[in-house]
Design a protein around this motif. Structure first.
Motif, PDB file in Angstrom:
ATOM      1  N   TRP A 103      14.144  11.821  -7.831  1.00  0.00           N
ATOM      2  CA  TRP A 103      13.171  12.497  -6.967  1.00  0.00           C
ATOM      3  C   TRP A 103      13.264  11.872  -5.582  1.00  0.00           C
ATOM      4  CZ3 TRP A 103      10.028  16.612  -8.228  1.00  0.00           C
ATOM      5  CH2 TRP A 103       9.998  16.979  -9.580  1.00  0.00           C
ATOM      6  N   ILE A 104      13.410  12.695  -4.552  1.00  0.00           N
ATOM      7  CA  ILE A 104      13.485  12.182  -3.183  1.00  0.00           C
ATOM      8  C   ILE A 104      12.427  12.846  -2.322  1.00  0.00           C
ATOM      9  CG2 ILE A 104      15.979  11.801  -3.419  1.00  0.00           C
ATOM     10  CD1 ILE A 104      16.328  14.142  -1.404  1.00  0.00           C
ATOM     11  N   GLU A 105      12.106  12.191  -1.213  1.00  0.00           N
ATOM     12  CA  GLU A 105      11.130  12.736  -0.272  1.00  0.00           C
ATOM     13  C   GLU A 105      11.819  13.606   0.762  1.00  0.00           C
ATOM     14  OE1 GLU A 105       9.073   9.496   1.552  1.00  0.00           O
ATOM     15  OE2 GLU A 105       7.448   9.551   0.069  1.00  0.00           O
ATOM     16  N   GLY A 106      11.174  14.715   1.084  1.00  0.00           N
ATOM     17  CA  GLY A 106      11.628  15.545   2.185  1.00  0.00           C
ATOM     18  C   GLY A 106      11.120  14.997   3.504  1.00  0.00           C
ATOM     19  N   THR A 107      11.300  15.757   4.562  1.00  0.00           N
ATOM     20  CA  THR A 107      10.839  15.318   5.880  1.00  0.00           C
ATOM     21  C   THR A 107       9.319  15.444   5.980  1.00  0.00           C
ATOM     22  OG1 THR A 107      11.179  17.546   6.780  1.00  0.00           O
ATOM     23  CG2 THR A 107      12.999  15.982   6.985  1.00  0.00           C
ATOM     24  N   LEU A 108       8.755  14.710   6.905  1.00  0.00           N
ATOM     25  CA  LEU A 108       7.308  14.755   7.133  1.00  0.00           C
ATOM     26  C   LEU A 108       6.924  16.107   7.719  1.00  0.00           C
ATOM     27  CD1 LEU A 108       4.658  12.992   7.166  1.00  0.00           C
ATOM     28  CD2 LEU A 108       5.190  12.553   9.574  1.00  0.00           C
ATOM     29  N   VAL A 109       5.987  16.805   7.079  1.00  0.00           N
ATOM     30  CA  VAL A 109       5.519  18.088   7.596  1.00  0.00           C
ATOM     31  C   VAL A 109       4.207  17.883   8.343  1.00  0.00           C
ATOM     32  CG1 VAL A 109       6.717  19.507   5.901  1.00  0.00           C
ATOM     33  CG2 VAL A 109       4.462  18.605   5.361  1.00  0.00           C
ATOM     34  N   ARG A 110       3.761  18.919   9.029  1.00  0.00           N
ATOM     35  CA  ARG A 110       2.682  18.732  10.007  1.00  0.00           C
ATOM     36  C   ARG A 110       1.316  18.472   9.383  1.00  0.00           C
ATOM     37  NH1 ARG A 110       3.671  24.209   9.798  1.00  0.00           N
ATOM     38  NH2 ARG A 110       1.836  25.548   9.605  1.00  0.00           N
ATOM     39  N   ASP A 111       1.179  18.624   8.061  1.00  0.00           N
ATOM     40  CA  ASP A 111      -0.099  18.250   7.440  1.00  0.00           C
ATOM     41  C   ASP A 111      -0.102  16.785   7.015  1.00  0.00           C
ATOM     42  OD1 ASP A 111       1.581  18.273   5.275  1.00  0.00           O
ATOM     43  OD2 ASP A 111       0.401  19.676   4.069  1.00  0.00           O
ATOM     44  N   GLY A 112       0.978  16.057   7.400  1.00  0.00           N
ATOM     45  CA  GLY A 112       1.043  14.630   7.138  1.00  0.00           C
ATOM     46  C   GLY A 112       1.591  14.254   5.783  1.00  0.00           C
ATOM     47  N   THR A 113       2.136  15.221   5.054  1.00  0.00           N
ATOM     48  CA  THR A 113       2.662  14.943   3.715  1.00  0.00           C
ATOM     49  C   THR A 113       4.188  15.043   3.708  1.00  0.00           C
ATOM     50  OG1 THR A 113       2.520  17.264   3.003  1.00  0.00           O
ATOM     51  CG2 THR A 113       0.572  15.875   2.681  1.00  0.00           C
ATOM     52  N   LYS A 114       4.773  14.493   2.650  1.00  0.00           N
ATOM     53  CA  LYS A 114       6.200  14.630   2.396  1.00  0.00           C
ATOM     54  C   LYS A 114       6.377  15.180   0.987  1.00  0.00           C
ATOM     55  CE  LYS A 114       8.043  10.977   5.405  1.00  0.00           C
ATOM     56  NZ  LYS A 114       8.906   9.766   5.461  1.00  0.00           N
ATOM     57  N   LYS A 115       7.056  16.296   0.900  1.00  0.00           N
ATOM     58  CA  LYS A 115       7.244  16.946  -0.391  1.00  0.00           C
ATOM     59  C   LYS A 115       8.287  16.202  -1.223  1.00  0.00           C
ATOM     60  CE  LYS A 115       7.596  21.599  -2.289  1.00  0.00           C
ATOM     61  NZ  LYS A 115       6.274  21.485  -2.899  1.00  0.00           N
ATOM     62  N   GLN A 116       8.087  16.179  -2.521  1.00  0.00           N
ATOM     63  CA  GLN A 116       9.020  15.537  -3.447  1.00  0.00           C
ATOM     64  C   GLN A 116       9.955  16.595  -4.045  1.00  0.00           C
ATOM     65  OE1 GLN A 116       9.097  12.131  -4.342  1.00  0.00           O
ATOM     66  NE2 GLN A 116       7.611  11.795  -2.693  1.00  0.00           N
ATOM     67  N   TYR A 117      11.247  16.284  -4.082  1.00  0.00           N
ATOM     68  CA  TYR A 117      12.237  17.220  -4.604  1.00  0.00           C
ATOM     69  C   TYR A 117      13.052  16.558  -5.716  1.00  0.00           C
ATOM     70  CZ  TYR A 117      11.364  19.837  -0.280  1.00  0.00           C
ATOM     71  OH  TYR A 117      10.783  20.530   0.753  1.00  0.00           O
ATOM     72  N   LYS A 118      13.279  17.295  -6.783  1.00  0.00           N
ATOM     73  CA  LYS A 118      14.111  16.799  -7.879  1.00  0.00           C
ATOM     74  C   LYS A 118      15.569  17.158  -7.594  1.00  0.00           C
ATOM     75  CE  LYS A 118      14.509  16.729 -12.932  1.00  0.00           C
ATOM     76  NZ  LYS A 118      14.031  17.298 -14.211  1.00  0.00           N
ATOM     77  N   GLY A 177      -6.016  29.973  -1.413  1.00  0.00           N
ATOM     78  CA  GLY A 177      -5.937  28.527  -1.483  1.00  0.00           C
ATOM     79  C   GLY A 177      -5.566  27.899  -0.153  1.00  0.00           C
ATOM     80  N   LYS A 178      -5.404  26.595  -0.187  1.00  0.00           N
ATOM     81  CA  LYS A 178      -5.071  25.843   1.029  1.00  0.00           C
ATOM     82  C   LYS A 178      -3.559  25.758   1.165  1.00  0.00           C
ATOM     83  CE  LYS A 178      -9.275  23.015   0.776  1.00  0.00           C
ATOM     84  NZ  LYS A 178      -9.819  21.632   0.672  1.00  0.00           N
ATOM     85  N   LYS A 179      -2.980  26.784   1.755  1.00  0.00           N
ATOM     86  CA  LYS A 179      -1.532  26.872   1.884  1.00  0.00           C
ATOM     87  C   LYS A 179      -1.103  26.454   3.289  1.00  0.00           C
ATOM     88  CE  LYS A 179      -1.244  28.543  -2.261  1.00  0.00           C
ATOM     89  NZ  LYS A 179      -0.922  29.936  -2.547  1.00  0.00           N
ATOM     90  N   LEU A 180      -0.001  25.722   3.357  1.00  0.00           N
ATOM     91  CA  LEU A 180       0.606  25.389   4.648  1.00  0.00           C
ATOM     92  C   LEU A 180       1.575  26.507   5.001  1.00  0.00           C
ATOM     93  CD1 LEU A 180       0.895  23.271   6.928  1.00  0.00           C
ATOM     94  CD2 LEU A 180       2.838  22.330   5.639  1.00  0.00           C
ATOM     95  N   LEU A 181       1.307  27.192   6.094  1.00  0.00           N
ATOM     96  CA  LEU A 181       2.126  28.335   6.478  1.00  0.00           C
ATOM     97  C   LEU A 181       3.249  27.908   7.414  1.00  0.00           C
ATOM     98  CD1 LEU A 181      -0.671  30.989   7.149  1.00  0.00           C
ATOM     99  CD2 LEU A 181       0.412  30.349   4.974  1.00  0.00           C
ATOM    100  N   ALA A 182       4.300  28.708   7.435  1.00  0.00           N
ATOM    101  CA  ALA A 182       5.385  28.483   8.385  1.00  0.00           C
ATOM    102  C   ALA A 182       4.914  28.885   9.782  1.00  0.00           C
ATOM    103  CB  ALA A 182       6.606  29.302   7.989  1.00  0.00           C
TER     104      ALA A 182
END
Length: 432
Positions: A99-114, A172-177
């Motif tokens: 599992w690796i981290e993606g880039t930092l997105v504007r809500d301050g989180t980093k998504k995890q990818y398998k 829901g609380k979705k982060l939009l493009a």
């Protein structure tokens, strides 16, 4: 709460692709072109392409016949496609992977990818090899026989995913493009409204980017080689083997280097909508395999000289593509084993100005184009249709380069102007 949501997901005020009309045109045009490339270049169409005086009456007769439209649907193909997609999902679930981290997105989180796309590919190739070993080349010819039905099934999946992702983006609380929140239904459905549609830890965008369509492209190529071998009563031609080898190498390379996609615009910037869904699931496997399909019924033996020339073109492109991407990825990860030159920016980041990235601003695209040419050269020069991929890919990469540089200009400001003076050429030194 509403103000915070509006600040996180501001309304998009800038259209790409010529706005809603352009989005509608592409939404209709991509499926139409996929079918046209099949019906306009097949062994039953009267040529590749058919004679001009036969195209119009043939097309009119076909599309005005309800039975022709019904023939696009193939229940067996739809079941096969769903089984293939399910196989990819199950492989993502059960095969081991980091599992690796993606880039930092504007809500301050980093998504995890398998990361297990390459093991999925190896498993798929193992199953295919076992089938051919046990039952012979006949065991894969069903893919060639159900080609149109598989296209339709992949399109149905693309439309379904585009609609579900568009509708679910309002709940829901979705982060939009940032580029997909215009309020226009047609445009937002096409470009993708939600940035990262997910079911738990299962990220739909990155999954589609590398697994169902890309690996299916490899399977289709192998199936075309099997179909040709069956017809010849022996081995495939050297031209077919070149196309299959080149394209399987490209697919394997992309899957092996899976972490590299998490810094691309598709993942970091674009939403997931019909554009990416149909591109990943339909366009890639059924358009990129055009050369292999053509060689099934137009069999060519190239001989050692032409084979050597085409191999040289492909591996020149592959070398540029791989080394350029390696330089970029090393640099982004804080490594610089070649001691490449770079310039500092006011943002605190650095831009490479030597190595392949001093040669031009997008050397990886240059390598891509050389490989695209090498994939078409084995088909000979009797038809321009098999070179469609080269022309399309040139337009695609130039458009992507323009989008990327527009983004960089906003990001780096005056530093970008300075950078362009150092690295003058965009894609092909001395030409563009």
């Amino acid at each position: 709460m509403a103000d915070a949501k509006a600040q996180l997901n501001p309304r998009t005020e800038h259209y790409e692709f010529l706005g809603p009309l352009g989005a509608l045109f592409i939404t209709i045009g991509v499926p139409a072109t996929t079918y046209a490339l099949y019906f306009g270049c097949s062994e039953t169409s009267g040529g590749c392409p058919p004679a001009l005086d036969t195209i119009q009456p043939t097309v009119v007769a076909a599309v005005s016949n309800p039975d022709w439209w019904k023939s696009l649907w193939d229940t067996k193909a739809a079941i096969m496609y769903l089984a293939w997609y399910a196989f990819c999902v199950v492989a993502w679930l059960v095969l081991p992977g980091d599992w690796i981290e993606g880039t930092l997105v504007r809500d301050g989180t980093k998504k995890q990818y398998k990361i297990n796309a390459f093991p999925t590919f190896l498993l798929s190739m193992g199953v295919v090899a076992g089938l051919i070993w046990q039952f012979g080349a006949h065991s894969l010819t069903f893919i060639y026989e159900h080609w149109v039905g598989l296209i339709t099934a992949s399109l149905a999946m693309s439309v379904f995913q585009g609609l579900v992702c568009y509708i679910s983006s309002f709940f829901g609380k979705k982060l939009l493009a940032l580029g997909g929140n215009t309020g226009n239904l047609i445009y937002d459905f096409f470009i993708g409204r939600e940035l990262n549609p997910s079911i738990g830890s299962f990220d739909l965008k990155s999954f589609n980017e590398l697994r169902p369509g890309l690996i299916l492209w490899a399977l289709i190529d192998i199936a075309a080689a099997c179909e040709q071998a069956v017809r010849r009563g022996g081995n495939p031609t050297d031209s077919m083997m070149l196309v299959v080898f080149f394209q399987l190498l490209y697919v394997a390379d992309g899957l092996y280097n899976e972490p590299a996609i998490f810094t691309t615009m598709d993942i970091t910037t674009d939403g997931f909508g019909f554009m990416l869904a149909v591109g990943d699931l339909t366009w890639v496997p059924f358009v990129y395999s055009l050369q292999a399909r053509y060689l099934v019924f137009h069999q060519l033996e190239l001989g050692p000289v032409w084979t050597a020339v085409i191999v040289l073109v492909n591996f020149t492109g592959y070398y540029i593509f791989r080394v350029a991407n390696s330089e970029k990825n090393d640099f982004r990860n804080g490594k610089n084993p070649k001691n490449l030159h770079y310039m500092d920016t006011k943002r605190g980041t650095k831009l490479l100005t030597s190595g392949w990235w001093g040669f031009c601003r997008h050397p990886n695209y240059l390598g891509d184009l050389l490989m695209a040419l090498a994939w078409s050269l084995p088909t000979g020069f009797e038809t321009p249709v098999t070179y469609f991929y080269v022309g399309y890919f040139t337009v695609l990469l130039i458009h992507r380069q323009l989008r990327d540089e527009e983004h960089c200009e906003k990001k780096y400001g005056e530093d970008w102007k300075t950078y362009k003076k150092i690295v003058r050429w965009r894609l092909v030194p001395g030409l563009y």
